[in-house]
Design a protein around this motif. Structure first.
Motif, mmCIF file in Angstrom:
data_model
loop_
_atom_site.group_PDB
_atom_site.id
_atom_site.type_symbol
_atom_site.label_atom_id
_atom_site.label_comp_id
_atom_site.label_asym_id
_atom_site.label_seq_id
_atom_site.Cartn_x
_atom_site.Cartn_y
_atom_site.Cartn_z
ATOM 1 N N GLY A 101 2.598 -22.268 -22.960
ATOM 2 C CA GLY A 101 2.195 -22.312 -21.559
ATOM 3 C C GLY A 101 3.438 -22.355 -20.697
ATOM 4 O O GLY A 101 4.416 -23.037 -21.041
ATOM 5 N N GLU A 102 3.435 -21.621 -19.602
ATOM 6 C CA GLU A 102 4.636 -21.575 -18.774
ATOM 7 C C GLU A 102 4.280 -21.446 -17.302
ATOM 8 O O GLU A 102 3.220 -20.933 -16.927
ATOM 9 C CB GLU A 102 5.543 -20.413 -19.173
ATOM 10 N N TYR A 103 5.201 -21.947 -16.489
ATOM 11 C CA TYR A 103 5.126 -21.762 -15.041
ATOM 12 C C TYR A 103 6.232 -20.816 -14.631
ATOM 13 O O TYR A 103 7.385 -20.986 -15.016
ATOM 14 C CB TYR A 103 5.285 -23.088 -14.306
ATOM 15 N N ARG A 104 5.858 -19.804 -13.862
ATOM 16 C CA ARG A 104 6.818 -18.833 -13.344
ATOM 17 C C ARG A 104 6.940 -19.086 -11.848
ATOM 18 O O ARG A 104 5.974 -18.970 -11.097
ATOM 19 C CB ARG A 104 6.333 -17.407 -13.639
ATOM 20 N N GLY A 105 8.147 -19.446 -11.420
ATOM 21 C CA GLY A 105 8.361 -19.907 -10.054
ATOM 22 C C GLY A 105 8.161 -18.837 -8.995
ATOM 23 O O GLY A 105 7.979 -17.652 -9.291
ATOM 24 N N ASN A 106 8.194 -19.281 -7.746
ATOM 25 C CA ASN A 106 7.974 -18.385 -6.606
ATOM 26 C C ASN A 106 9.017 -17.271 -6.575
ATOM 27 O O ASN A 106 10.221 -17.516 -6.668
ATOM 28 C CB ASN A 106 8.042 -19.159 -5.297
ATOM 29 N N SER A 107 8.512 -16.061 -6.450
ATOM 30 C CA SER A 107 9.363 -14.886 -6.289
ATOM 31 C C SER A 107 9.052 -14.245 -4.945
ATOM 32 O O SER A 107 7.885 -14.039 -4.599
ATOM 33 C CB SER A 107 9.105 -13.885 -7.419
ATOM 34 N N GLN A 108 10.079 -13.939 -4.187
ATOM 35 C CA GLN A 108 9.885 -13.300 -2.894
ATOM 36 C C GLN A 108 9.612 -11.806 -3.074
ATOM 37 O O GLN A 108 10.336 -11.120 -3.790
ATOM 38 C CB GLN A 108 11.124 -13.489 -2.016
ATOM 39 N N PHE A 109 8.544 -11.349 -2.423
ATOM 40 C CA PHE A 109 8.164 -9.937 -2.488
ATOM 41 C C PHE A 109 8.501 -9.257 -1.171
ATOM 42 O O PHE A 109 8.326 -9.829 -0.084
ATOM 43 C CB PHE A 109 6.663 -9.803 -2.757
ATOM 44 N N PHE A 110 8.969 -8.027 -1.277
ATOM 45 C CA PHE A 110 9.259 -7.230 -0.079
ATOM 46 C C PHE A 110 8.960 -5.772 -0.405
ATOM 47 O O PHE A 110 9.051 -5.335 -1.558
ATOM 48 C CB PHE A 110 10.731 -7.384 0.339
ATOM 49 N N GLY A 111 8.586 -5.017 0.606
ATOM 50 C CA GLY A 111 8.281 -3.614 0.374
ATOM 51 C C GLY A 111 8.084 -2.851 1.665
ATOM 52 O O GLY A 111 7.881 -3.429 2.735
ATOM 53 N N THR A 112 8.158 -1.552 1.552
ATOM 54 C CA THR A 112 7.889 -0.653 2.674
ATOM 55 C C THR A 112 6.952 0.455 2.203
ATOM 56 O O THR A 112 6.878 0.763 1.011
ATOM 57 C CB THR A 112 9.178 -0.023 3.226
ATOM 58 N N ASP A 113 6.251 1.023 3.151
ATOM 59 C CA ASP A 113 5.285 2.079 2.840
ATOM 60 C C ASP A 113 5.289 3.068 4.002
ATOM 61 O O ASP A 113 4.948 2.708 5.135
ATOM 62 C CB ASP A 113 3.894 1.458 2.661
ATOM 63 N N ARG A 114 5.679 4.302 3.725
ATOM 64 C CA ARG A 114 5.640 5.359 4.743
ATOM 65 C C ARG A 114 4.347 6.141 4.539
ATOM 66 O O ARG A 114 4.149 6.778 3.504
ATOM 67 C CB ARG A 114 6.856 6.279 4.633
ATOM 68 N N ILE A 115 3.487 6.090 5.536
ATOM 69 C CA ILE A 115 2.136 6.622 5.427
ATOM 70 C C ILE A 115 1.968 7.810 6.372
ATOM 71 O O ILE A 115 2.318 7.733 7.554
ATOM 72 C CB ILE A 115 1.091 5.545 5.779
ATOM 73 N N THR A 116 1.432 8.869 5.824
ATOM 74 C CA THR A 116 1.047 10.015 6.648
ATOM 75 C C THR A 116 -0.480 10.079 6.671
ATOM 76 O O THR A 116 -1.131 10.043 5.637
ATOM 77 C CB THR A 116 1.606 11.327 6.064
ATOM 78 N N TYR A 117 -1.047 10.134 7.880
ATOM 79 C CA TYR A 117 -2.489 10.139 8.041
ATOM 80 C C TYR A 117 -2.853 11.150 9.131
ATOM 81 O O TYR A 117 -1.982 11.606 9.896
ATOM 82 C CB TYR A 117 -2.989 8.731 8.395
ATOM 83 N N PRO A 118 -4.097 11.524 9.239
ATOM 84 C CA PRO A 118 -4.477 12.496 10.280
ATOM 85 C C PRO A 118 -4.122 11.984 11.674
ATOM 86 O O PRO A 118 -4.556 10.916 12.081
ATOM 87 C CB PRO A 118 -5.988 12.625 10.101
ATOM 88 N N GLY A 119 -3.260 12.696 12.362
ATOM 89 C CA GLY A 119 -2.893 12.326 13.723
ATOM 90 C C GLY A 119 -1.591 11.594 13.857
ATOM 91 O O GLY A 119 -1.175 11.274 14.978
ATOM 92 N N GLY A 120 -0.873 11.288 12.773
ATOM 93 C CA GLY A 120 0.379 10.577 12.947
ATOM 94 C C GLY A 120 1.017 10.130 11.649
ATOM 95 O O GLY A 120 0.562 10.441 10.539
#
Length: 274
Positions: A101-120
């Motif tokens: 059994g183990e505890y895995r400590g807090n990890s900071q998540f970061f990300g970006t997403d470039r989205i193309t959709y109808p109209g922009g």
């Protein structure tokens, strides 16, 4: 009568000669006792592990993304600590198994997403923290021992409780008439998943009862989940949690094992009195 006396005299002389010859011979020591060796067949052990993770996520999915024509994501986690304990049994010189059994400590998540959709075109920036509890049943094959060093491989199955917290999605949408910023929040959610692992490493037996391990592990923990996304004023009009698809980790761990039932090197001879 004379012949009988002569026969008796000759027999006595022969007996005395044999006794004298035996007295002149060196007394040989009894053969040394060689106690039978006992096969090192195994026993119970306790273990402890520390380490760090190198985590990945396949993709972020949300129901609001269904109308997008394309999405290019760049996602990552910071390294986090790993702290584990376990109990196991070594069946013989090459096979052992344990439950950890183990505890895995807090990890900071970061990300970006470039989205193309109808109209922009829009850009989303994500932040969150993630932690886990992981329970695994593991089996290992030791591949031989040279100078107290034993390479091994193994596999494990179990469960992972993945917790996603403090999720934010800051978006900037360009609809042709200017940039439209927005900020959404997701409540903290914990989710149990099926988990599996592959192990490889080397162990060094410091003493008959104490072993040190250096190991690599690939761990698949399933998906993570946020609460429904809402704006800063709490507005939410649709069921729209964000899913962290296929969370995996490449872990490096340093572990120790304490044997609780190490057999003696040889069997003591059986002694009977009386």
């Amino acid at each position: 009568m004379r012949s009988v006396k002569s026969f008796v005299a000759a027999a006595a002389a022969s007996l005395l000669s044999s006794v004298a010859f035996a007295a002149d011979m060196a007394i040989m020591a009894p053969p040394a006792y060689a106690p039978p060796a006992i096969e090192d067949f195994g026993g119970w052990y306790l273990r402890g592990d520390i380490g760090f993770s190198n985590q990945r996520v396949g993709r972020l999915n949300n129901v609001l993304d269904a109308g997008n024509t394309s999405s290019v994501q760049n996602l990552g986690f910071n390294t986090a600590g790993i702290f584990g304990v376990g109990v196991g049994y070594r069946f013989n010189n090459w096979f052992r198994a344990d439950i950890t059994g183990e505890y895995r400590g807090n990890s900071q998540f970061f990300g970006t997403d470039r989205i193309t959709y109808p109209g922009g075109v829009g850009t989303d920036t994500y932040h969150a923290t993630k932690s886990e509890w992981v329970v695994l049943a593991n089996a290992y094959a030791d591949l031989g021992t040279w100078w107290s060093i034993t390479p091994f491989i193994g596999a494990g199955v179990g469960g992972a409780r993945v917790s996603i917290a403090n999720f934010t999605d800051q978006s900037i949408a360009n609809n042709g008439g200017g940039a439209l910023p927005g900020l959404a929040f997701g409540d903290n959610v914990s989710k149990w998943n099926f988990a599996w692992a592959l192990h490889a490493g080397v162990a060094y037996r410091v003493t008959p009862n104490f072993t040190v391990e250096l190991a690599y592990r690939y761990l698949d923990m399933g998906d993570g989940l946020t609460g429904d996304l809402r704006t800063f004023d709490g507005t939410n009009t649709i069921f729209n949690p964000t899913t962290f698809k296929n969370i995996t980790s490449h872990d490096l761990k340093l572990g120790v094992r304490w044997d609780l039932d190490n057999p003696p090197l040889y069997a003591s001879p059986l002694v009977r009195k009386g």
